[in-house]
Scaffold this motif. Structure first.
Motif, PDB file in Angstrom:
ATOM      1  N   THR B 387       0.845  -1.191   0.000  1.00  0.00           N
ATOM      2  CA  THR B 387       0.000   0.000   0.000  1.00  0.00           C
ATOM      3  C   THR B 387       0.877   1.237   0.000  1.00  0.00           C
ATOM      4  O   THR B 387       1.909   1.269   0.675  1.00  0.00           O
ATOM      5  CB  THR B 387      -0.888   0.002   1.251  1.00  0.00           C
ATOM      6  OG1 THR B 387      -1.510  -1.263   1.345  1.00  0.00           O
ATOM      7  CG2 THR B 387      -1.954   1.066   1.132  1.00  0.00           C
ATOM      8  N   GLY B 388       0.443   2.236  -0.739  1.00  0.00           N
ATOM      9  CA  GLY B 388       1.198   3.480  -0.794  1.00  0.00           C
ATOM     10  C   GLY B 388       0.523   4.584  -0.011  1.00  0.00           C
ATOM     11  O   GLY B 388      -0.637   4.479   0.360  1.00  0.00           O
ATOM     12  N   PHE B 390      -0.220   8.857   0.082  1.00  0.00           N
ATOM     13  CA  PHE B 390      -0.349   9.972  -0.861  1.00  0.00           C
ATOM     14  C   PHE B 390      -0.484  11.264  -0.076  1.00  0.00           C
ATOM     15  O   PHE B 390      -1.406  11.400   0.731  1.00  0.00           O
ATOM     16  CB  PHE B 390      -1.596   9.751  -1.723  1.00  0.00           C
ATOM     17  CG  PHE B 390      -1.613  10.558  -2.984  1.00  0.00           C
ATOM     18  CD1 PHE B 390      -0.983  10.092  -4.129  1.00  0.00           C
ATOM     19  CD2 PHE B 390      -2.252  11.789  -3.031  1.00  0.00           C
ATOM     20  CE1 PHE B 390      -0.988  10.824  -5.296  1.00  0.00           C
ATOM     21  CE2 PHE B 390      -2.261  12.530  -4.206  1.00  0.00           C
ATOM     22  CZ  PHE B 390      -1.640  12.047  -5.342  1.00  0.00           C
ATOM     23  N   ASN B 408       0.075  14.084   9.928  1.00  0.00           N
ATOM     24  CA  ASN B 408      -1.005  13.148  10.234  1.00  0.00           C
ATOM     25  C   ASN B 408      -0.990  11.967   9.254  1.00  0.00           C
ATOM     26  O   ASN B 408      -1.081  10.803   9.640  1.00  0.00           O
ATOM     27  CB  ASN B 408      -2.343  13.886  10.168  1.00  0.00           C
ATOM     28  CG  ASN B 408      -3.510  13.016  10.618  1.00  0.00           C
ATOM     29  OD1 ASN B 408      -3.323  11.915  11.125  1.00  0.00           O
ATOM     30  ND2 ASN B 408      -4.711  13.523  10.430  1.00  0.00           N
ATOM     31  N   ARG B 409      -0.860  12.283   7.982  1.00  0.00           N
ATOM     32  CA  ARG B 409      -0.884  11.221   6.980  1.00  0.00           C
ATOM     33  C   ARG B 409       0.324  10.307   7.059  1.00  0.00           C
ATOM     34  O   ARG B 409       0.213   9.092   6.947  1.00  0.00           O
ATOM     35  CB  ARG B 409      -0.978  11.821   5.594  1.00  0.00           C
ATOM     36  CG  ARG B 409      -2.408  12.063   5.232  1.00  0.00           C
ATOM     37  CD  ARG B 409      -2.569  13.132   4.225  1.00  0.00           C
ATOM     38  NE  ARG B 409      -3.735  13.928   4.616  1.00  0.00           N
ATOM     39  CZ  ARG B 409      -4.677  14.291   3.779  1.00  0.00           C
ATOM     40  NH1 ARG B 409      -4.584  13.985   2.518  1.00  0.00           N
ATOM     41  NH2 ARG B 409      -5.700  14.982   4.213  1.00  0.00           N
ATOM     42  N   GLU B 411       2.236   9.765   9.669  1.00  0.00           N
ATOM     43  CA  GLU B 411       2.108   8.949  10.883  1.00  0.00           C
ATOM     44  C   GLU B 411       1.102   7.828  10.685  1.00  0.00           C
ATOM     45  O   GLU B 411       1.349   6.680  11.030  1.00  0.00           O
ATOM     46  CB  GLU B 411       1.604   9.812  12.038  1.00  0.00           C
ATOM     47  CG  GLU B 411       2.690  10.480  12.828  1.00  0.00           C
ATOM     48  CD  GLU B 411       2.094  11.353  13.936  1.00  0.00           C
ATOM     49  OE1 GLU B 411       2.765  12.299  14.310  1.00  0.00           O
ATOM     50  OE2 GLU B 411       0.957  11.087  14.385  1.00  0.00           O
ATOM     51  N   SER B 412      -0.054   8.197  10.141  1.00  0.00           N
ATOM     52  CA  SER B 412      -1.098   7.183   9.937  1.00  0.00           C
ATOM     53  C   SER B 412      -0.582   6.068   9.047  1.00  0.00           C
ATOM     54  O   SER B 412      -0.827   4.891   9.293  1.00  0.00           O
ATOM     55  CB  SER B 412      -2.332   7.798   9.274  1.00  0.00           C
ATOM     56  OG  SER B 412      -2.850   8.818  10.071  1.00  0.00           O
ATOM     57  N   TYR B 413       0.133   6.477   8.023  1.00  0.00           N
ATOM     58  CA  TYR B 413       0.633   5.494   7.063  1.00  0.00           C
ATOM     59  C   TYR B 413       1.623   4.545   7.732  1.00  0.00           C
ATOM     60  O   TYR B 413       1.519   3.323   7.605  1.00  0.00           O
ATOM     61  CB  TYR B 413       1.272   6.214   5.879  1.00  0.00           C
ATOM     62  CG  TYR B 413       1.869   5.280   4.865  1.00  0.00           C
ATOM     63  CD1 TYR B 413       1.051   4.433   4.122  1.00  0.00           C
ATOM     64  CD2 TYR B 413       3.241   5.217   4.655  1.00  0.00           C
ATOM     65  CE1 TYR B 413       1.593   3.555   3.191  1.00  0.00           C
ATOM     66  CE2 TYR B 413       3.790   4.343   3.736  1.00  0.00           C
ATOM     67  CZ  TYR B 413       2.960   3.519   3.008  1.00  0.00           C
ATOM     68  OH  TYR B 413       3.493   2.645   2.088  1.00  0.00           O
ATOM     69  N   GLN B 415       2.036   3.939  10.892  1.00  0.00           N
ATOM     70  CA  GLN B 415       1.377   3.101  11.902  1.00  0.00           C
ATOM     71  C   GLN B 415       0.640   1.939  11.247  1.00  0.00           C
ATOM     72  O   GLN B 415       0.594   0.830  11.780  1.00  0.00           O
ATOM     73  CB  GLN B 415       0.405   3.933  12.746  1.00  0.00           C
ATOM     74  CG  GLN B 415       1.125   4.854  13.718  1.00  0.00           C
ATOM     75  CD  GLN B 415       0.161   5.668  14.576  1.00  0.00           C
ATOM     76  OE1 GLN B 415      -1.035   5.406  14.595  1.00  0.00           O
ATOM     77  NE2 GLN B 415       0.695   6.657  15.273  1.00  0.00           N
ATOM     78  N   MET B 416       0.100   2.239  10.074  1.00  0.00           N
ATOM     79  CA  MET B 416      -0.589   1.162   9.355  1.00  0.00           C
ATOM     80  C   MET B 416       0.416   0.080   8.954  1.00  0.00           C
ATOM     81  O   MET B 416       0.156  -1.116   9.127  1.00  0.00           O
ATOM     82  CB  MET B 416      -1.289   1.721   8.126  1.00  0.00           C
ATOM     83  CG  MET B 416      -1.978   0.676   7.291  1.00  0.00           C
ATOM     84  SD  MET B 416      -2.681   1.372   5.792  1.00  0.00           S
ATOM     85  CE  MET B 416      -1.269   1.344   4.722  1.00  0.00           C
ATOM     86  N   GLN B 419       1.286  -1.869  11.959  1.00  0.00           N
ATOM     87  CA  GLN B 419       0.211  -2.749  12.399  1.00  0.00           C
ATOM     88  C   GLN B 419       0.107  -3.983  11.507  1.00  0.00           C
ATOM     89  O   GLN B 419      -0.089  -5.097  11.984  1.00  0.00           O
ATOM     90  CB  GLN B 419      -1.096  -1.977  12.394  1.00  0.00           C
ATOM     91  CG  GLN B 419      -2.152  -2.630  13.259  1.00  0.00           C
ATOM     92  CD  GLN B 419      -3.522  -2.068  13.013  1.00  0.00           C
ATOM     93  OE1 GLN B 419      -3.732  -1.290  12.086  1.00  0.00           O
ATOM     94  NE2 GLN B 419      -4.464  -2.467  13.830  1.00  0.00           N
ATOM     95  N   LYS B 420       0.262  -3.739  10.202  1.00  0.00           N
ATOM     96  CA  LYS B 420       0.206  -4.867   9.266  1.00  0.00           C
ATOM     97  C   LYS B 420       1.334  -5.837   9.572  1.00  0.00           C
ATOM     98  O   LYS B 420       1.148  -7.052   9.557  1.00  0.00           O
ATOM     99  CB  LYS B 420       0.405  -4.359   7.840  1.00  0.00           C
ATOM    100  CG  LYS B 420      -0.835  -3.823   7.192  1.00  0.00           C
ATOM    101  CD  LYS B 420      -0.503  -3.571   5.746  1.00  0.00           C
ATOM    102  CE  LYS B 420      -1.630  -2.906   5.021  1.00  0.00           C
ATOM    103  NZ  LYS B 420      -1.264  -2.608   3.638  1.00  0.00           N
TER     104      LYS B 420
END
Lengths: 452, 429, 389
Positions: B387-388, B390, B408-409, B411-413, B415-416, B419-420
């Protein structure tokens, strides 16, 4: 300040907290050791995120006590009805507590140098206003009472205005002067810690509710109250998320992005969720999750905030309507006007032009709702489409016209999908955060156990 | 690119000296009698220009320097005040605003007006309008080198012939006319040999990121590494020496198992390996970089660092075929590649550099990069199964960098990804 | 039975609004084996497509009457609108009858769309058409001639009809006729904008996007004949030239808005491919050389083509004079890099020449006309006051 009868042993209960600091509201969720939701709390966040976080959290703990009360009452064969009645009575007590504070600050304000000239006229009128407000208060908490909002600021504000209108005198103590007193005092109330807790306020509430009750009811309620008040919460861990999460006084590993929290929260609410759409005030998120609620991809609206909840706010202002009135009005449309711009900057201009062309308000509104959902559709497409099941969260999920438009467009573009909307959808992020805090704590305990 | 506090190795000092010296030479050109030729980074003809003892001016470099020095905002406002649209490229507006403000370069000295605008507009139509605008304003003559795009994913013999013909019959005569010097093809060969040597070393630097931990950041650090070779130092001995030094330093880092040097110090733990597509933002360059280092993310490969040449895919300047090699160079730069080629390259980077994910920084100014990036995102995801992320910003428009949003993006990315990763590990356990 | 100009315009308007492109589909269905080759703005060598027996279909977006749902997923908010609607047309299968697509070197957005198409429609015929920005016949001309030969061979392979010198010469002749008819219609509008308003001329011109050139020529001629002799109420409007609308097209309602606000549009750059050459292409000799020669020598000045000399405003001033216009309206699509970067240079020229102008941006799906009506109306009024002084 405990109302705990002497001789009762306190029991401790582990809790896991999730806090979602949003741009317009802050939410808290409390889970028990089994991952069951004990309590929910919400507050309208102002600039002070720390305060908002603490208010939401204490609200959630109050709510958790009621959950315990309800559980205990059910064990003793009590009816849910009395729990509900007690909760309303309790809310009234909380309201009175805040009202006392409001009165105190208003009086302090009027004692200030700015009001020297009007003090003599203002003081008796304030007394009159607050007496009226106290008298009116129980009606806000009647069964089935309709409130504009659950926030003290809104309920008390409306009530103050109504009584101030009656009490004001254009020459001696005018209405706007009285309102300015209120405006100053309410800010102080919101920044002042006030004891709104369960243990402190349940006593008077109980007395009021049980005045006409049977002995059996009385005994069940008393025992349930005893159980709730004697339970002490032991907060194992809290995780923060949301727009203001960076301002939380939490260590970095206790902060999670709202994307992950929304994904997990939606999964907890509807376990077959694969796609989540969240339309909040400031942003829109399209999230894909796997069977365990783990985010596999996500997209957020680009820099342009077109198509977020805020856009509906502008439109409501422009039409002089309440935000919650937009959806129902749009649903009465007989046709849907095509709106090309979801640009917040142009929204007003486009609206006025359509109105001047003789388009009906509801038809334009229907078009506006559709155009917002169109933006969301493109985000969904970017994130990987709409899989079954599809969960819609955020403030806009409460808007029936937006839901209609979404349902139609999803069907048109992706075929039949089960659309989930929870009445508690506003808590999705907080729930995810709470689940993370429980999961993290358990993982840690496991490792610590292994190390030992 | 001249910040000393970012990289403190010898090569960094050398890089700073080189670039500083270049700007001084440029500022003194009217005194020393050197002619100046404005040109663009992608497909620049530095060796050819220097064959005529002329000094290249690179308006993109000036603009990004202005961005890093927080001057671009005012320049852009000035250009918009003059009637330039808010919709168009901020490099152009920054350059125009800088001219209006006396054309002061990064060393504080005024830079001369170019004597010739050499429009080798590889991979960007805005370049063409940019030089037309400068020509209208300052009366400087322009010369066009039309570089055909690899629309079908390849360079045809006809395209190559066309570019060589233009070099022979349009560009070289224009340079001869401007400088009053005759073209010397053997001198060009000599310079191309230096280019090729530097390119060998630069490729080793890029490929060092295949190690774990990566000794370099191939994007944020990478833009410093490309400084000399993308500007005035391709085809020079000093340029080649810089890359030899850089390479030896990085090989040393590999031996010592050290991570990349960042503005926050050496990166201690490499948690995420990323590939980045798109140019960086210059006005908040350090803040932007910090968002990655804070999370332990290192960029192992990037496409932006290839806009001045895809050396890591095998291209070298060839002294045996001087004009042909310049044609190949111009047509081979990253931004002259078709979208399927770009998807292919990013996907290969992800595999070859064992990246955990990839991030696209989509800049408003640059449609050449940005138009189609959402499809690149989707296709690379499909191709690699990763997953990328953007995000959006701009090159030098400070109004278009929303730090909270971007952080925010990112960090969210990350963290994702984390998590994966743990869920896969959990499943394996 | 003869049609009135209003009837012709109404028929053309229904073609304009037809997103199934029925005339092109009908043309294809009329004979088995026929092929349609689409292209997007600004320029495309239509002669080569026709010579291979295919229909050259001009695809200029979907205006304001197609809801863009999936197309938006491919583009950020700061890019223009036309590629979104073109992608929407493609992914909604409205272009499924189109056998090949050409993407010219108009700008970075259109250029990149060529690569996106290769991924969107894998295996389909997609070509990027790089027109020369060098105008030396021996350099850019020869390159272009070579590119045209390659393209002819490839399209010939697609249609199964090899392009011969004869068929290409015949195609050049047909397209010359079409351009002559277009020029004549533009002349009529220039001289009698009251008889041939742009709201009609535009849809008649636009109908050619989906028609074979000979039929389109006939349609234009029919319109010219009937418009010239029509009786219409006299209108007093200011004469303006529109600049910047060469790629993404303004919605018809916008054109009507400008006219209703008191402007006669007496020249424009809409659908520029239909007036690309300022002189007819030679109909004798080597037809590839003829096309290449026409391109490097007779290309109409436009923002997307390099201008080797200073004085970008010169050609526009010339057009204003030829059209006896009183002012210029810059109407550029939002985020249209070529038009918006060109504009300051043109403005500079106009200011030096003392020609009034006004400027606004639009999108093909613009829904707001009120501000534009006010702006162009005020502009028209000022020009009248100015000329009365």
């Amino acid at each position: 300040m405990s109302t705990l009868p002497t001789g009762t042993a306190r029991t401790s209960m582990k809790t896991y907290v999730g806090i979602d600091l949003g741009s317009t509201t802050s939410k808290a969720i409390i889970l028990d050791d089994n991952g069951e939701i004990l309590g929910r709390g919400i507050t309208n966040s102002r600039s002070n995120y720390e305060m908002a976080s603490s208010v939401a959290r204490s609200e959630a703990y109050v709510n958790a006590k009621f959950t315990l009360f309800r559980r205990a009452l059910a064990d003793r064969g009590g009816s849910g009805g009395s729990a509900e009645e007690l909760e309303r009575s309790f809310r009234l007590e909380q309201y009175f507590a805040q009202l006392r504070l409001l009165e105190k600050f208003t009086n302090l304000e009027v004692e200030g140098p700015r009001y020297v000239a009007v003090r003599a006229e203002a003081t008796p009128r304030l007394e009159q206003i607050f007496a009226g407000m106290r008298e009116q208060a129980p009606r806000f908490f009647d069964a089935g009472a309709r409130r504009k909002s659950d926030f003290f600021r809104d309920i008390a504000g409306g009530s103050f205005q109504a009584h101030a209108e009656k009490a004001a005198d254009p020459k001696l103590a005018n209405y706007s002067m009285l309102l300015s007193l209120y405006d100053k005092a309410i800010l102080r109330v919101e920044n002042e810690p006030v004891e709104l807790g369960f243990d402190a306020n349940i006593g008077p509430a109980l007395v009021r509710v049980l005045s006409g009750a049977s002995d059996a009811q009385r005994e069940a309620c008393r025992a349930a109250t005893e159980y709730s008040t004697s339970t002490v919460f032991n907060e194992v861990r809290a995780v923060g998320t949301g727009y203001g999460r960076a301002r939380l006084p939490f260590p970095k590993d206790r902060i999670r992005s709202e994307i992950l929290c929304h994904g997990l929260g939606a999964h907890a609410m509807f376990e077959n969720t694969r796609t989540v759409l969240d339309i909040g005030g400031q942003d829109t998120k399209a999230i894909q999750v796997d069977k365990d609620g783990i985010v596999t991809s996500f997209q957020m609206n680009d820099r342009c905030a077109a198509g977020c909840g805020r856009y509906l706010g502008y439109i409501a202002d422009e039409m002089n309507l309440g935000l919650h009135e937009l959806g129902p009005l749009a649903q009465t449309a007989t046709r849907t006007v095509r709106i090309s711009s979801t640009c917040t900057v142009f929204a007003g201009a486009e609206l006025r032009e359509r109105l001047s062309l003789g388009e009906k308000r509801e038809d334009i509104l229907s078009g506006l709702h559709r155009s917002i959902i169109l933006r969301a559709m493109s985000l969904l497409a970017r994130s990987g489409g709409v899989e079954d099941e599809f969960t819609f969260t955020g403030g806009v999920a409460n808007n029936a016209a937006a839901v209609d438009a979404l349902r139609a467009l999803v069907k048109e573009n992706y075929g039949e999908r089960r659309l989930n909307i929870s009445p508690n959808s506003i808590y999705t992020g907080a729930l995810g955060a709470a689940l993370f805090s429980r999961r993290d704590a358990m993982t840690e305990a496991k490792y610590e156990g292994a190390a030992a | 690119m001249t910040r000393t506090d970012v990289l403190k190795d010898d090569s960094q000092q050398r890089q700073k000296d080189l670039i500083g010296g270049y700007f001084t030479r440029l500022a003194n050109a009217p005194k020393t009698g050197h002619k100046t030729v404005a040109t663009f980074v992608p497909g620049n003809l530095t060796e050819l220009i220097s064959c005529f003892d002329a000094i290249p001016i690179l308006p993109e470099i000036n603009a990004l320097q202005s961005g890093m020095r927080k001057l671009s905002g005012n320049y852009i406002t000035e250009a918009e005040r003059q009637g330039h649209s808010e919709d168009v490229c901020t490099y152009v507006k920054c350059d125009i605003g800088m001219f209006e403000g006396g054309n002061i370069g990064p060393t504080g000295e005024a830079l001369p007006k170019p004597d010739l605008l050499l429009l080798s507009y590889t991979g960007c139509f805005t370049f063409m309008k940019w030089f037309e605008l400068l020509r209208e304003k300052y009366g400087t003559p322009s010369v066009m080198l039309h570089v055909p795009y690899q629309g079908q994913g390849e360079v045809t013999p006809e395209m190559r012939k066309y570019v060589v013909e233009q070099l022979e019959r349009v560009v070289i005569p224009a340079l001869e006319h401007t400088t009053g010097r005759k073209f010397d093809i053997d001198l060009l060969r000599e310079k191309l040999a230096w280019s090729s040597k530097a390119e060998d070393d630069l490729v080793k630097v890029w490929e060092s990121a295949k190690h774990r931990p990566s000794p370099i950041d191939g994007y944020f650090g990478g833009v410093y590494y490309i400084g000399p070779i993308f500007t005035a130092f391709r085809g020079t001995q000093e340029g080649a020496e810089y890359y030899a030094l850089l390479r030896s330093e990085i090989e040393q880092r590999i031996r010592e198992g050290r991570g990349p040097v960042t503005p926050e110090g050496e990166m201690k733990e490499e948690k995420f390996r990323l590939v980045v597509e798109g140019p960086p933002n210059w006005t908040h360059f350090r803040d932007f970089w910090k968002m990655f280092t804070d999370e332990g993310a290192v960029v192992v490969a990037s496409t932006y660092t290839k806009v001045g040449g895809l050396y890591d895919r095998g291209f070298r300047h060839d002294p045996k075929d001087p004009l042909g090699t310049l044609a190949d160079y111009c047509m081979g730069c990253y931004t002259n590649h078709s979208l399927p080629n770009r998807v292919d390259l990013i996907s290969k980077y992800i595999e070859e550099y064992s990246a955990d994910g990839f991030l696209i920084n989509s800049v408003k100014s640059c449609a050449s990069f940005s138009a189609g990036q959402l499809m690149i995102l989707r296709e690379v995801e499909k191709r690699t199964g990763r997953t990328g992320a953007f995000i959006e910003s701009d090159l030098v428009d400070p109004r278009y960098f929303s730090a909270a949003n971007i952080k925010n993006r990112i960090e969210s990315y990350l963290q994702m990804l984390e998590q994966k990763r743990s869920s896969v590990a959990g499943a394996a356990r | 039975m003869t049609r009135s100009p209003e009837q012709i315009a109404a028929d053309c308007e229904s073609i304009y609004y037809d997103l199934e492109f029925k005339p092109a589909r009908d043309w294809k269905a009329a004979e088995p084996g026929r092929k349609v080759v689409g292209f997007v703005p600004v320029f495309c060598p239509r002669e080569v497509i026709s010579a291979a027996g295919a229909l050259a279909m001009s695809i200029v977006g979907a205006g304001d009457w197609l809801e863009v749902i999936r197309g938006d997923a491919y583009y950020q908010s700061y890019l223009c609108h036309i590629p979104r609607s073109i992608v929407e047309l493609a992914v909604s299968n409205r272009l499924d009858f189109v056998d090949g697509m050409l993407f010219p070197s108009t700008c970075d957005v259109i250029r990149n769309l060529s690569g996106m198409w290769q991924m969107l429609k894998p295996g389909s015929f997609v070509r990027y058409v790089d027109v020369p920005q060098n105008y030396e016949p021996e350099i850019g001309g020869r390159f272009w001639e070579g590119e045209l030969r390659i393209l002819a061979a490839e399209i010939g392979k697609l249609t199964g009809v090899a392009v011969t010198d004869d068929s290409l010469r015949e195609s050049i002749r047909i397209w010359n006729e079409n351009r002559a008819a277009v020029d004549e219609m533009y002349l009529l509008r220039r001289d009698r904008p009251d008889l041939a308003p742009t709201s009609e001329v535009y849809v008649v011109l636009r109908a050619g996007n989906v028609m074979d050139p000979a039929s389109h020529t006939k349609l234009i001629r029919e319109y010219i004949a009937t418009a010239r002799t029509s009786k219409r109420a006299a209108v007093d409007s200011s004469r303006v030239v529109i600049v910047g609308a060469f790629c993404e097209q303004p919605p018809l309602a916008l054109i009507k808005t400008i006219e209703r606000s008191g402007c006669f549009i007496v020249d424009d750059d809409f659908l520029l491919v239909s007036r690309w050459y300022t002189a007819p292409v030679a109909e004798t000799g080597d037809p590839f050389k003829a096309l290449a020669n026409a391109f490097v020598k007779h290309t109409i000045p436009t923002a997307v083509m390099y201008s080797p000399k200073t004085g970008r405003g010169g050609a526009l001033i010339e057009r204003v004079k030829t059209a006896r216009a009183e002012g210029v309206i810059f109407a550029a699509p939002s985020f249209c890099t070529p038009a918006l970067l060109d504009q300051p240079m043109l403005v500079d020229g106009l200011e030096k020449a003392g020609i009034p102008y006004t400027a606004f941006k639009y999108a093909e799906n613009t829904g707001q006309f009120q501000p534009i009506r006010e702006q162009t109306g005020t502009f028209a009024d000022t020009m009248k006051l100015w000329s009365a002084v």
